[in-house]
Design a protein around this motif. Structure first.
Motif, PDB file in Angstrom:
ATOM      1  N   UNK A 208       0.839  -1.185   0.000  1.00 31.82           N
ATOM      2  CA  UNK A 208       0.000   0.000   0.000  1.00 31.82           C
ATOM      3  C   UNK A 208       0.878   1.240   0.000  1.00 31.82           C
ATOM      4  N   UNK A 209       0.309   2.331  -0.491  1.00 33.78           N
ATOM      5  CA  UNK A 209       0.979   3.615  -0.457  1.00 33.78           C
ATOM      6  C   UNK A 209       0.442   4.448   0.690  1.00 33.78           C
ATOM      7  N   UNK A 210       1.321   5.189   1.306  1.00 41.76           N
ATOM      8  CA  UNK A 210       0.950   6.094   2.389  1.00 41.76           C
ATOM      9  C   UNK A 210       1.735   7.385   2.179  1.00 41.76           C
ATOM     10  N   UNK A 211       1.062   8.404   1.666  1.00 43.76           N
ATOM     11  CA  UNK A 211       1.718   9.671   1.340  1.00 43.76           C
ATOM     12  C   UNK A 211       2.821   9.413   0.312  1.00 43.76           C
ATOM     13  N   UNK A 212       4.077   9.628   0.705  1.00 45.89           N
ATOM     14  CA  UNK A 212       5.182   9.535  -0.241  1.00 45.89           C
ATOM     15  C   UNK A 212       5.997   8.258  -0.083  1.00 45.89           C
ATOM     16  N   UNK A 213       5.443   7.237   0.599  1.00 47.70           N
ATOM     17  CA  UNK A 213       6.166   5.981   0.776  1.00 47.70           C
ATOM     18  C   UNK A 213       5.273   4.803   0.395  1.00 47.70           C
ATOM     19  N   UNK A 214       5.904   3.677   0.108  1.00 46.86           N
ATOM     20  CA  UNK A 214       5.194   2.434  -0.165  1.00 46.86           C
ATOM     21  C   UNK A 214       5.636   1.388   0.845  1.00 46.86           C
ATOM     22  N   UNK A 215       4.664   0.650   1.382  1.00 47.73           N
ATOM     23  CA  UNK A 215       4.946  -0.442   2.311  1.00 47.73           C
ATOM     24  C   UNK A 215       4.545  -1.762   1.670  1.00 47.73           C
ATOM     25  N   UNK A 216       5.506  -2.651   1.498  1.00 51.65           N
ATOM     26  CA  UNK A 216       5.225  -4.019   1.073  1.00 51.65           C
ATOM     27  C   UNK A 216       5.293  -4.891   2.316  1.00 51.65           C
ATOM     28  N   UNK A 217       4.258  -5.687   2.565  1.00 48.36           N
ATOM     29  CA  UNK A 217       4.201  -6.422   3.825  1.00 48.36           C
ATOM     30  C   UNK A 217       3.865  -7.886   3.591  1.00 48.36           C
ATOM     31  N   UNK A 218       4.262  -8.698   4.554  1.00 52.83           N
ATOM     32  CA  UNK A 218       4.041 -10.142   4.499  1.00 52.83           C
ATOM     33  C   UNK A 218       4.251 -10.714   5.901  1.00 52.83           C
ATOM     34  N   UNK A 219       3.979 -12.002   6.077  1.00 56.78           N
ATOM     35  CA  UNK A 219       4.113 -12.642   7.382  1.00 56.78           C
ATOM     36  C   UNK A 219       4.690 -14.036   7.217  1.00 56.78           C
ATOM     37  N   UNK A 233      11.274   7.312  -5.913  1.00 56.41           N
ATOM     38  CA  UNK A 233      12.684   7.015  -6.143  1.00 56.41           C
ATOM     39  C   UNK A 233      12.807   5.917  -7.198  1.00 56.41           C
ATOM     40  N   UNK A 234      13.501   6.218  -8.272  1.00 58.06           N
ATOM     41  CA  UNK A 234      13.674   5.225  -9.331  1.00 58.06           C
ATOM     42  C   UNK A 234      14.634   4.106  -8.931  1.00 58.06           C
ATOM     43  N   UNK A 235      15.444   4.337  -7.912  1.00 58.10           N
ATOM     44  CA  UNK A 235      16.445   3.355  -7.526  1.00 58.10           C
ATOM     45  C   UNK A 235      15.912   2.186  -6.737  1.00 58.10           C
ATOM     46  N   UNK A 236      14.599   2.171  -6.425  1.00 56.70           N
ATOM     47  CA  UNK A 236      14.058   1.094  -5.593  1.00 56.70           C
ATOM     48  C   UNK A 236      13.143   0.156  -6.378  1.00 56.70           C
ATOM     49  N   UNK A 237      12.957   0.383  -7.663  1.00 57.57           N
ATOM     50  CA  UNK A 237      12.017  -0.440  -8.426  1.00 57.57           C
ATOM     51  C   UNK A 237      12.462  -1.901  -8.474  1.00 57.57           C
ATOM     52  N   UNK A 238      13.750  -2.134  -8.698  1.00 51.43           N
ATOM     53  CA  UNK A 238      14.246  -3.501  -8.727  1.00 51.43           C
ATOM     54  C   UNK A 238      14.109  -4.183  -7.395  1.00 51.43           C
ATOM     55  N   UNK A 240      11.827  -3.508  -5.074  1.00 50.97           N
ATOM     56  CA  UNK A 240      10.407  -3.812  -4.837  1.00 50.97           C
ATOM     57  C   UNK A 240       9.981  -5.076  -5.581  1.00 50.97           C
ATOM     58  N   UNK A 241      10.421  -5.213  -6.837  1.00 50.91           N
ATOM     59  CA  UNK A 241      10.058  -6.404  -7.604  1.00 50.91           C
ATOM     60  C   UNK A 241      10.616  -7.663  -6.958  1.00 50.91           C
TER      61      UNK A 241
END
Length: 248
Positions: A208-219, A233-238, A240-241
């Motif tokens: 999910x996105x929250x303002x200017x950040x993205x949180x990827x979550x799992x358990x 930030x373009x430097x975080x796309x890889x 995140x994938x």
């Protein structure tokens, strides 16, 4: 009259951290008190079970030294007391700004891993919010995390994505300790890896996105995790994938 060693001294002796005088006193006490010796043997058996439990998990970093596992047992009571005190301070100080997240804010939020997002926003700062632990070695930081999160996954190695370790910050929730591990690339972009107890709910894989950040979550079976990254930030796309593939 010589007082018998207390529990902390007994555990220090088990860890090899007692001084010579204390070690001699403990050994005499155990020799003269079979019941106490049996209790210490039980603690040693518990530590062995903890080591076996951790060995069943596929850790990508060095495994924590056994002394950290035993030390965690004797630190648990102190941490529980400290957690309770910190939560009282957090809820009573309305304008308090610092490392302690307000538990009332976390509970009130319907969004998953909101505490991870807020932690990242607080500590995405190089001067005003220093880390509890500054570390450049993954094995060192892995051992630090293992003190508080037994059976938890260690922080990932993100160097292949251009991010090096900055440090770690310990914080409290109503369910137990949580921690934020910060990484930074040469351009100064920071990303955060977050671990907290499963309660109140085990999360499915999501983001999910929250303002200017993205949180990827799992358990997993023991903890909730999140990777928090800046949206623009373009430097975080890889990165995140890779996280999406590894945790789906």
């Amino acid at each position: 009259m010589t007082l018998p060693p207390d529990e902390h001294e007994l555990h220090a002796w088990m860890d090899g951290e007692a001084d010579e005088a204390t070690a001699e006193r403990v050994e005499r006490y155990l020799k003269d008190n079979p019941q106490a010796a049996a209790q210490v043997a039980g603690w040693q058996a518990d530590a062995q079970q903890l080591r076996q439990a951790i060995s069943r998990h596929s850790l990508t970093l060095d495994r924590p030294h056994p002394q950290y596992l035993r030390r965690r047992v004797r630190q648990q009571r102190l941490r529980q007391l400290a957690t309770a005190c910190m939560l009282v301070l957090a809820t009573s100080a309305g304008g308090f700004a610092g490392w302690q997240l307000k538990e009332s804010q976390v509970i009130a939020s319907p969004q998953p891993m909101e505490d991870a997002v807020q932690a990242y926003k607080i500590f995405d700062n190089q001067t005003q919010t220093p880390m509890d632990m500054v570390a450049s070695q993954h094995a060192e930081l892995s051992s630090w995390v293992a003190r508080y999160f037994i059976n938890g996954n260690p922080p990932p190695n993100l160097e292949q994505f251009g991010f090096r370790l900055v440090g770690a910050r310990l914080m409290a929730t109503a369910q137990g300790p949580a921690a934020l591990i910060m990484y930074q690339d040469p351009q100064g972009t920071r990303v955060g890896w977050y671990i907290r107890p499963l309660d109140p709910v085990k999360l499915p894989h999501g983001e999910r996105r929250a303002d200017d950040v993205m949180a990827q979550y799992w358990s997993d079976q023991h903890y909730n995790y999140a990777l928090v990254t800046p949206v623009n930030s373009s430097g975080v796309s890889g990165l995140r994938k890779a996280v999406a593939l590894a945790t789906s």
